[in-house]
Design a protein around this motif. Structure first.
Motif, mmCIF file in Angstrom:
data_model
loop_
_atom_site.group_PDB
_atom_site.id
_atom_site.type_symbol
_atom_site.label_atom_id
_atom_site.label_comp_id
_atom_site.label_asym_id
_atom_site.label_seq_id
_atom_site.Cartn_x
_atom_site.Cartn_y
_atom_site.Cartn_z
ATOM 1 N N ASN A 58 0.761 -1.239 0.000
ATOM 2 C CA ASN A 58 0.000 0.000 0.000
ATOM 3 C C ASN A 58 0.796 1.296 0.000
ATOM 4 N N PRO A 59 2.078 1.318 0.352
ATOM 5 C CA PRO A 59 2.757 2.614 0.350
ATOM 6 C C PRO A 59 2.833 3.196 -1.062
ATOM 7 N N ALA A 60 3.018 4.479 -1.124
ATOM 8 C CA ALA A 60 3.187 5.138 -2.418
ATOM 9 C C ALA A 60 4.614 4.880 -2.905
ATOM 10 N N TYR A 61 4.734 4.045 -3.911
ATOM 11 C CA TYR A 61 6.055 3.689 -4.431
ATOM 12 C C TYR A 61 6.578 4.740 -5.391
ATOM 13 N N LEU A 62 7.894 4.907 -5.374
ATOM 14 C CA LEU A 62 8.580 5.842 -6.257
ATOM 15 C C LEU A 62 9.420 5.042 -7.240
ATOM 16 N N VAL A 63 9.268 5.351 -8.516
ATOM 17 C CA VAL A 63 10.118 4.779 -9.563
ATOM 18 C C VAL A 63 10.654 5.957 -10.364
ATOM 19 N N THR A 64 11.964 5.996 -10.529
ATOM 20 C CA THR A 64 12.626 7.102 -11.214
ATOM 21 C C THR A 64 13.597 6.562 -12.249
ATOM 22 N N VAL A 65 13.664 7.214 -13.397
ATOM 23 C CA VAL A 65 14.740 6.947 -14.343
ATOM 24 C C VAL A 65 15.373 8.294 -14.657
#
Length: 176
Positions: A58-65
């Protein structure tokens, strides 16, 4: 669309080599997806996209490129990119940031929220433009695409294509 003097490598995600120029970061324990696809391509026949992969958390996941490019203080950098999402309510950003040689974020960067919904006509990526001048101490400029949110299906997918970063050197005055 072309980009003269583009500083970004692998800017349109047309080959598997293009993907290798980018660094992926995530806090998602199940990992993330950084792939290419073609329905929304602007430059060539493919675009890149990122998203979280695990709907069981449930946490707000961060994905970055991101990609780092050697930069010079006083130079103005202009970034143009096409981007879109299935859910504009998620936190999805395009960033132009400056860092020093010790990898510390400096002031003077910019970011823009991606709010183009690819599910609404004309079902294409929107154009986003950022311009900023590198502050003193700049060693590199970072171009970033990031998505953060609670993953359900494709809602955190951020699609991007045609990264174009150009530099305009500061003008210097000479006395005669």
């Amino acid at each position: 669309t072309g980009c003269t003097n583009n500083l970004v490598q692998g800017s349109s995600f047309e080959t598997s080599t293009d993907m290798t120029y980018w660094t992926v970061l995530t806090n998602e324990p199940g990992g993330s997806i950084f792939r290419v696809d073609n329905p929304y391509a602007i430059c060539g026949s493919q675009y890149g996209y990122i998203r979280a992969t695990d709907p069981s958390h449930n946490p707000a996941y961060l994905v970055t490129v991101y990609q780092n490019i050697v930069a010079t203080a006083g130079t103005t950098y202009s970034l143009s990119v096409n981007a879109g999402t299935h859910d504009p309510t998620q936190d999805q950003l395009i960033k132009l940031e400056f860092y020093d040689a010790a990898n510390n974020l400096l002031s003077g960067g910019q970011s823009v929220q991606v709010d183009t919904d690819v599910d609404i006509a004309p079902a294409t990526l929107g154009t986003y433009n950022l311009t900023a001048t590198a502050p003193m101490g700049t060693a590199f400029v970072r171009v970033t695409a990031s998505t953060q949110g609670i993953y359900t299906t494709e809602n955190t997918a951020l699609k991007f294509d045609c990264f174009c970063l150009t530099a305009t050197a500061a003008t210097t005055c000479s006395s005669s």
